[in-house]
Design an enzyme around this catalytic site. Structure first.
Site, PDB file in Angstrom:
ATOM      1  N   GLY A  30       0.817  -1.197   0.000  1.00  0.00           N
ATOM      2  CA  GLY A  30       0.000   0.000   0.000  1.00  0.00           C
ATOM      3  C   GLY A  30       0.855   1.254   0.000  1.00  0.00           C
ATOM      4  O   GLY A  30       2.033   1.230   0.370  1.00  0.00           O
ATOM      5  N   GLU A  59       5.397  -5.633   7.732  1.00  0.00           N
ATOM      6  CA  GLU A  59       4.762  -4.529   8.462  1.00  0.00           C
ATOM      7  C   GLU A  59       5.389  -4.209   9.819  1.00  0.00           C
ATOM      8  O   GLU A  59       5.351  -3.054  10.265  1.00  0.00           O
ATOM      9  CB  GLU A  59       3.265  -4.833   8.650  1.00  0.00           C
ATOM     10  CG  GLU A  59       2.425  -4.599   7.405  1.00  0.00           C
ATOM     11  CD  GLU A  59       2.616  -5.667   6.354  1.00  0.00           C
ATOM     12  OE1 GLU A  59       2.225  -5.451   5.200  1.00  0.00           O
ATOM     13  OE2 GLU A  59       3.162  -6.739   6.687  1.00  0.00           O
ATOM     14  N   GLY A  61      -0.265  -4.533   0.785  1.00  0.00           N
ATOM     15  CA  GLY A  61      -1.573  -4.374   0.157  1.00  0.00           C
ATOM     16  C   GLY A  61      -1.812  -5.331  -0.986  1.00  0.00           C
ATOM     17  O   GLY A  61      -2.950  -5.738  -1.241  1.00  0.00           O
TER      18      GLY A  61
END
Length: 438
Positions: free
Chosen positions: A130, A205, A182
């Site tokens: 993302g 992440e 994402g």
């Protein structure tokens, strides 16, 4: 208007204080936001209206004018549609306009006659994640962008994940390149996931002060390789090639990149009735791939499976995992310890708690609801969250020297971790994710 207007520059609390957490080291108010046109556009009067809401075409056309079409959609006359992410210069990183385009196309797909959709990425990446740098900007500016991005991303991911049980549509993910963040959300819940020799899969992440989201706290607890492997991948963000994707169960099939066009053509020749069956689609991939096997020279999961199980199996705390890794005393454990020490201590503990919470009887829908809560509690500056600092270190200044707060696992209290799972307050601009996924 469903959402009251607010004068530009005024302050508003996004969340109420987490219930029963007044003592937790979490601030009682989040960054303020201004009621921009973006938020007013999303003034949805009811849950029912939200489920059928369409983004205004004028916004989509404006949003894509600088980069051109971000997603291409080709409905098929033979039951097979094709969707491709078209932002190759950005490694197809997922932006808000892309999410909006994809939402429109998936809605169109559900209303059509196609029973199989092939999802791919243009260039050397499927999707590298993302556009989190833009999300960080929203946190620092105090606007509603972070709430909107994760809300619509997760809603889209869940829509895609349930395509087959709801509509009988089989999604085939063509992982012919980089797959991260994402991009994982768009594809990892597909019934058929094809990796190639070009695949590089990761959920990094914890390195940016977040957690393995997009439904992966649920997915990682259910890998074919077992929960310990899921914890290892989720906490460390270990990069996986094709061999590791297959060994862990992240991917369902391996096929050489050069043979993917044959897979596509064969599926198109079957007709809508047959391509709606997962077993039929899987058999096509297996027949085209033949005896092809991924290169195991750089594999990590299978060669270290016993050590992974010893270090991550039945662990209740991150400190316990670290102690086991130190005791293991091998090249893999040394590298894993080094990787963990680079991660946000808060993110490591929150990720461990989430993966464990979402194992067992928790449904994917329930996991998405809780992940949205978690994502929003991450959308704060330090000392409440490491997200902005992680993005700064990795994507903005690129010095790869984050200053985590707190800096060690031992200093991250259980109360701090539990605060990330607290329900969202009534003043949150989007509220809970429930009305999207139920």
């Amino acid at each position: 208007r469903a959402i009251p207007s607010t004068k530009a520059g005024s302050r508003n609390t996004l969340f109420s204080t987490p219930p029963n957490h007044s003592e937790v080291s979490i601030s009682n108010s989040f960054p303020s936001f201004t009621m921009t046109a973006t938020l007013l556009r999303r003034a949805i009067p009811s849950t029912k209206a939200a489920s059928t809401f369409k983004f205004p075409q004028r916004f989509l056309s404006t949003a894509t004018s600088e980069e051109g079409s971000l997603v291409s959609f080709s409905p098929g006359s033979n039951g097979v549609a094709e969707l491709q992410l078209c932002r190759p210069k950005k490694l197809n990183s997922l932006s808000m306009p892309m999410i909006q385009q994809l939402k429109v196309f998936y809605d169109q797909l559900e209303k059509g006659s196609d029973k199989c959709v092939l999802l791919s990425g243009e260039g050397r990446a499927f999707c590298a994640g993302g556009d989190v740098a833009e999300v960080r900007d929203g946190v620092l500016a105090g606007n509603s962008a972070p709430a909107e991005f994760f809300h619509d991303e997760y809603a889209l991911d869940y829509q895609i994940a349930t395509l087959h049980p709801r509509k009988g549509i089989v999604q085939v993910a063509l992982w012919d390149g980089i797959v991260m963040g994402g991009g994982v959300g768009l594809s990892a819940h597909s019934p058929v996931r094809i990796c190639t020799e070009k695949t590089m899969f990761a959920m990094p992440e914890t390195l940016i002060g977040l957690f393995p989201d997009v439904g992966m706290t649920w997915k990682l607890s259910r890998l074919a390789a077992g929960l310990p492997t899921g914890l290892y991948l989720g906490l460390t963000g270990q990069r996986l090639g094709a061999a590791d994707c297959m060994a862990s169960g992240i991917a369902t099939h391996y096929c050489p990149s050069e043979k993917l066009p044959q897979v596509v053509e064969k599926l198109k020749s079957l007709g809508a009735a047959k391509v709606s069956e997962i077993e039929v689609v899987a058999k096509v991939v297996e027949e085209i791939a033949g005896d092809s096997k991924p290169d195991t020279a750089k594999a990590v999961v299978e060669p270290n499976k016993e050590a992974i199980d010893r270090c991550f199996g039945n662990a209740t705390t991150a400190e316990e995992i670290v102690a086991r890794l130190q005791k293991e005393n091998c090249k893999w454990s040394e590298r894993t310890l080094k990787d963990l020490k680079m991660r946000s201590p808060t993110s490591v503990k929150v990720s461990l708690a989430a993966i464990m919470r979402h194992s067992g009887s928790v449904t994917m829908a329930q996991a998405f609801v809780e992940e949205y809560r978690m994502s929003q509690w991450c959308m704060r500056t330090q000392p409440e969250s490491d997200f902005c600092e992680g993005i700064r270190a990795v994507l903005v200044d690129k010095d790869n020297s984050p200053n985590w707060v707190p800096p060690t696992l031992e200093e991250v209290s259980d109360e701090r971790v539990q605060g990330f799972f607290a329900p969202l307050g009534p003043s949150h601009p989007y509220g809970e994710l429930k009305h999207w996924v139920e």
